[in-house]
Structure formats: C-alpha cells, structure tokens
Write a protein that holds these residues in place. Structure first.
Motif, short mmCIF file in Angstrom:
data_model
loop_
_atom_site.label_atom_id
_atom_site.label_comp_id
_atom_site.label_asym_id
_atom_site.label_seq_id
_atom_site.Cartn_x
_atom_site.Cartn_y
_atom_site.Cartn_z
N GLY A 151 0.80 -1.22 0.00
CA GLY A 151 0.00 0.00 0.00
C GLY A 151 0.83 1.27 0.00
O GLY A 151 2.06 1.25 -0.19
N CYS A 172 3.79 3.31 3.45
CA CYS A 172 4.41 2.26 4.28
C CYS A 172 5.89 2.59 4.50
O CYS A 172 6.51 3.33 3.74
N GLY A 200 -1.44 -3.40 3.56
CA GLY A 200 -2.27 -2.21 3.44
C GLY A 200 -1.48 -0.92 3.51
O GLY A 200 -0.25 -0.89 3.37
N ASN A 201 -2.18 0.16 3.77
CA ASN A 201 -1.58 1.49 3.84
C ASN A 201 -1.03 1.78 5.24
O ASN A 201 -1.54 1.28 6.24
N ILE A 210 -2.05 -11.44 4.64
CA ILE A 210 -2.58 -10.07 4.60
C ILE A 210 -2.21 -9.31 5.87
O ILE A 210 -2.43 -9.81 6.98
N GLY A 234 -3.13 -5.70 7.58
CA GLY A 234 -4.11 -4.64 7.43
C GLY A 234 -3.53 -3.25 7.58
O GLY A 234 -2.39 -3.06 8.05
N ASP A 235 -4.31 -2.25 7.19
CA ASP A 235 -3.90 -0.86 7.28
C ASP A 235 -3.43 -0.49 8.69
O ASP A 235 -4.04 -0.89 9.69
N ARG A 274 -6.77 -4.26 11.14
CA ARG A 274 -6.23 -2.91 11.16
C ARG A 274 -5.51 -2.61 12.47
O ARG A 274 -5.92 -3.04 13.55
#
Length: 330
Positions: free
Chosen positions: A170, A173, A209-210, A229, A231-232, A250
């Motif tokens: 993302g 990062c 993610g971001n 995965i 998460g943000d 997240r």
C-alpha cells in the motif's frame, strides 16, 4: 542547528506554559542527560524527583502531575506527554539521507517496470518485470523488488529489503533494513517412504495495506495459496516472523521477536508482546492483548488479556503466580 523558543514549541503542542525561560531549545533529551538548551519529558510521577536535578530548561509534563518549574525554567503541561514527545521528535527530526540523482546509474530496472513521478531509486536496486511503483516511492540502495509487485504512493523501503514476486504493498508504508516480504512459507511433509521431507509449494502472495511499518530483519511469508494479509496501520517491530496465510486486521502491534505460525488471524487492534509465540490456526479477536513472552495455544476472545506459557487469562494467571510465591516462601 534548529533552535526554537518555548512559545514556538507550544504552538505545536497547544499546552499550558508554566514558568519562564529565555533559553532556546536545540533538541530533546532524557531528564538525567539533558543540557540547559534541551527539552525533556515527564509522563509519570515516578520521574518527578529527577526534574529538580535536571539541567533541562523545559519539561513537557502530564497535566495531572504536580511539579514546580524552578528558576529560569518552564513546564509545558499537556494531556499526554508521550504524544507530545512524538510531535517534538518530529520537529527536530534530521533530514533523511540525500540522493544525488533520482535514479542511480547502477540500478537495474526492467524495461516493463512503471515508475511514478518523484520516485527515488538508490544504487544497486533491482526492479523486475512489470513492477509498478506509485508516486514518491523511495528505494534506498540494495533493495530488490521482484516481478509483478505493486507499491503504493510515498512508501519508503530501506536497504537490504527484498520483496518477492506478485506482492501488493500500500501507500505510506515504511520497511526498515533487511525486511523480507513474500518469501516461501515454511511447509514440509514426510515423504511416502518416510526417509525424507517433501516441500509444499507456496504459490500465493503477500498483501500489505496502507501506513504499515515493518521493523528491521522481520519477515512476512507468502501464502500457500491466496494471500498473507497485513491490514492498514499495522506496526511490526524488529525480528518478527509472520508466517504463510496469516491475516492481520487494522492497527495491530507486534513487538520484537514475536511470531505467528501459519494461518493465524488477528482482529483489529490486537497487541502482541515481545517474544510471544502464536500457534498455527489460532484466532486472536479484536482488541485482545498477548503479554510478552507468552505462548498462545488457543483462540483469544475480543478484549481479553492473556499471559504465560501456555497463555491464560491474565487475572487467573496472576493469582496462580501469587499463590505459587506463597507456597515457595512457606
């Protein structure tokens, strides 16, 4: 050298100034080490006694603490000294390493790679086939990005990091030195004749993610199939292992030397203490906390705190430890 008056600093902190000082501040420092031109922090009453002997001219103090500034010294009272410290550290943060050219002549970039505007690529970097960099991406020297990986805007990747093929990263990062993203997961099975081990291929990828930050020498392995995965907003410390097919929600936090075995799921806002180990296929639900050095063998309910090895409810475990001490003393 950056110099700020206490008034200029308080414009950022929005606190209450108590006392007077004419000293300009050149940077932050610990209470015991600070000089007359430095600012320090007091976030707990156990540190109040150090203020009297400190040479600092200014202290940022939690507003629930009672302390006098002293002669030619001042306090800035704020709701949370730790958060205020973060703002001051940003104020005095030195500039990052300098790039003489946006793309160093020794970088190896495949002709199919797409590079966004304002990117900086350091010496000896490698970008493989069909790599896509968003705008403002920074790759410090000796970063390798393999085929078909996508990286979002304004992500910063420090030296020695390797991002394997087909990963999706993302925006905003930060990956510190020697991070490994997308290496094979650890999967083997005994061979049919019982005389060796069969490697299980891992053909998935990693999706990050971001605003994710990953510390030095940490690893996130690619999935057996589908995706690992992150998460943000997750923050991963140094020397952390995240195995294949894990899913983090997240804003999770993992402290140094902790590890997730394969297919672990973390809900939003989960905190994993340092040196903790999480068994494969365990789910730790939203807002749960795992104390440092714990070994989690079973699912953890939302909002629950567990400690110990094997990990159990913190309140129950603390009672056991108290009883054990009493038995030893008796």
């Amino acid at each position: 050298m950056k110099l700020f008056t206490i008034q200029e600093i308080n414009e950022i902190l929005k606190g209450e100034i108590i006392g007077v000082t004419n000293q300009k501040i050149s940077g932050p420092e610990e209470l015991q080490k600070a000089s007359i031109h430095q600012i320090t922090f007091i976030g707990s009453k156990k540190y109040l006694h150090l203020w009297e002997k400190s040479n600092a001219s200014v202290a940022v103090v939690n507003d629930n603490l009672v302390v006098e500034p002293g002669e030619n010294r001042a306090l800035i009272k704020v709701k949370n000294a730790d958060l205020a410290m973060a703002k001051i550290l940003e104020l005095f943060n030195p500039s990052p390493p300098h790039f003489d050219t946006e793309i160093h002549e020794t970088a190896v970039i495949h002709k199919s790679a797409i590079i966004g505007s304002g990117c900086k690529i350091g010496a000896n970097c490698y970008l493989g086939k069909d790599v896509i960099l968003g705008d403002g991406v920074v790759l410090y020297p000796n970063v390798c990005i393999f085929d078909e990986t996508k990286i979002g805007n304004n992500t910063v990747i420090w030296s020695g990091t390797v991002i394997r093929e087909r990963c999706e990263i993302g925006s905003l990062c930060i990956f510190h030195t020697n991070v490994s993203i997308g290496a094979d997961g650890f999967g083997y099975r005994p061979s049919e004749d019982g005389r060796g081990l069969i490697k299980i291929p891992h053909i998935g990828n990693v999706i990050i993610g971001n605003e994710v930050e990953i510390g030095a020498n940490s690893a996130v392995d690619r999935a057996k199939f589908s995706s690992t995965i992150i998460g943000d907003g997750c923050k991963i410390d140094n020397l952390v292992q995240i195995a294949h097919n894990c899913v983090l929600g997240r804003s999770c936090i993992m402290a140094g030397s902790s590890g997730l075995a394969g297919s672990v799921t973390l809900g939003d806002g989960v905190i994993i203490g340092g040196s903790s180990s999480i068994k494969d296929h365990v789910t730790i639900h939203t807002g749960a906390v795992v104390g440092g050095g714990s070994g989690v063998m079973n699912d953890v309910a939302a909002g629950k705190t567990v400690v110990g090895y094997p990990a159990a409810d913190a309140r129950d475990m603390f009672k056991q430890w108290v009883l054990l001490r009493k038995m030893i003393k008796s």
